[in-house]
Enzyme design. Structure first.
Site, PDB file in Angstrom:
ATOM      1  N   TYR A  54      29.714  38.079  50.454  1.00  0.00           N
ATOM      2  CA  TYR A  54      30.860  37.283  50.900  1.00  0.00           C
ATOM      3  C   TYR A  54      30.457  36.277  51.976  1.00  0.00           C
ATOM      4  O   TYR A  54      29.520  36.530  52.730  1.00  0.00           O
ATOM      5  CB  TYR A  54      31.954  38.198  51.463  1.00  0.00           C
ATOM      6  N   LEU A 239      47.635  41.019  44.067  1.00  0.00           N
ATOM      7  CA  LEU A 239      48.456  39.877  43.652  1.00  0.00           C
ATOM      8  C   LEU A 239      47.752  39.031  42.590  1.00  0.00           C
ATOM      9  O   LEU A 239      48.108  37.876  42.381  1.00  0.00           O
ATOM     10  CB  LEU A 239      48.809  39.005  44.865  1.00  0.00           C
ATOM     11  N   GLY A 242      46.323  35.865  43.670  1.00  0.00           N
ATOM     12  CA  GLY A 242      47.388  34.986  44.149  1.00  0.00           C
ATOM     13  C   GLY A 242      48.380  34.547  43.101  1.00  0.00           C
ATOM     14  O   GLY A 242      49.420  33.969  43.425  1.00  0.00           O
ATOM     15  N   LEU A 244      50.425  36.307  41.257  1.00  0.00           N
ATOM     16  CA  LEU A 244      51.714  36.988  41.360  1.00  0.00           C
ATOM     17  C   LEU A 244      52.506  36.577  42.600  1.00  0.00           C
ATOM     18  O   LEU A 244      53.686  36.910  42.716  1.00  0.00           O
ATOM     19  CB  LEU A 244      51.503  38.502  41.360  1.00  0.00           C
ATOM     20  N   GLY A 246      53.200  33.527  43.170  1.00  0.00           N
ATOM     21  CA  GLY A 246      53.943  32.352  42.752  1.00  0.00           C
ATOM     22  C   GLY A 246      53.427  31.050  43.325  1.00  0.00           C
ATOM     23  O   GLY A 246      53.966  29.979  43.025  1.00  0.00           O
ATOM     24  N   LYS A 247      52.368  31.090  44.130  1.00  0.00           N
ATOM     25  CA  LYS A 247      51.924  29.878  44.808  1.00  0.00           C
ATOM     26  C   LYS A 247      51.301  28.860  43.886  1.00  0.00           C
ATOM     27  O   LYS A 247      51.154  27.672  44.257  1.00  0.00           O
ATOM     28  CB  LYS A 247      50.945  30.234  45.930  1.00  0.00           C
TER      29      LYS A 247
END
Length: 252
Positions: A54, A239, A242, A244, A246-247
């Site tokens: 990372y 999510l 991301g 889920l 909605g962004k």
């Protein structure tokens, strides 16, 4: 309300929410990372997860910054080490990330030992609470793939060699517990089988796999394995990257 706690293993009490650091050093600056870590810790989260590769998207210039930022936060805030549970992951075979141990071509004992020592330095700590294999040394469908193709199988490092390397790290006090990630039911059971054959060590206590409303592969065979063997799921991407949230939906 504080985040509730949970016993992941003997003498290993974690918050039920784990704070991931995958964006530290890429999407988040050092100052932003500190603010996020402060908020998480003040809310009762004591469980923090990282990985030697990372942040993502991964590149040579930033590799290791997520662990480094987490370690700098612990040191700067003077947080007692026993108040935190640190998890990180060792990179599996990767022909693309040549800046990490030349690939690495495999996850053998030498690579495991080197990865542990480098993570300890970046995290500014003497031990890792939970060390995980980021993905298997062998070929398996992962990161969105769902169909197994036996023609893609290749020679891989024996699981016994990996487990013995982890055992040496545990005996040296560098690691407390071992986990898997992006694993299959076959892989989980094979690790347990080999560990039992060589003396029941080290303990495999968790598997960190994707789990959300769009990815429910854990619910079939892997859930049965983990239930019977008392291995806990550490669900990542709740999510769905991301989606889920909605962004990514265009506004009217």
């Amino acid at each position: 309300m504080a985040v509730p706690l949970f016993n992941l293993a003997p003498n290993l009490t974690i918050s039920k929410l784990c704070f991931g650091t995958m964006t530290f050093g890429e999407q988040n600056s050092l100052q932003e990372s500190f603010r996020l870590l402060d908020k998480a810790f003040d809310s009762g989260i004591n469980f923090f997860d990282s990985a030697e590769m990372y942040p993502v998207p991964q590149c040579e210039e930033t590799q290791g910054r997520s662990e480094e930022y987490l370690g700098r936060w612990i040191k700067h805030r003077k947080i007692p080490r026993e108040h935190l549970v640190l998890a990180t992951k060792v990179t599996g075979p990767s022909g693309q990330m040549t800046w990490i141990r030349g690939g690495p071509e495999c996850l053998d004992a030498k690579n495991i030992s080197e990865a542990i020592d480098n993570s300890l330095l970046r995290l500014h700590t003497d031990y890792i609470d939970l060390l995980q294999i980021h993905w298997p040394d062998r070929y398996v469908p992962m990161f969105g793939e769902i169909e197994y193709d036996p023609k893609r199988q290749y020679a891989s490092t024996p699981i016994e060699e990996q487990l013995r390397a982890f055992t040496r790290a545990v005996d040296a006090g560098k690691v407390r517990y071992i986990g898997l990630s992006n694993e299959t039911p076959y892989g989980v059971m094979k690790f347990l089988q080999v560990a039992d054959r060589i003396g029941g060590r080290p303990n495999i206590i968790s598997v960190q796999n994707s789990y959300n409303l769009l990815c429910r592969t854990f619910d079939s065979a892997l859930a049965e394995c983990c239930d019977h063997e008392r291995i806990f799921l550490l669900a990542y991407s709740p999510l769905a990257m991301g989606i889920l949230s909605g962004k990514y939906f265009a506004s009217d």
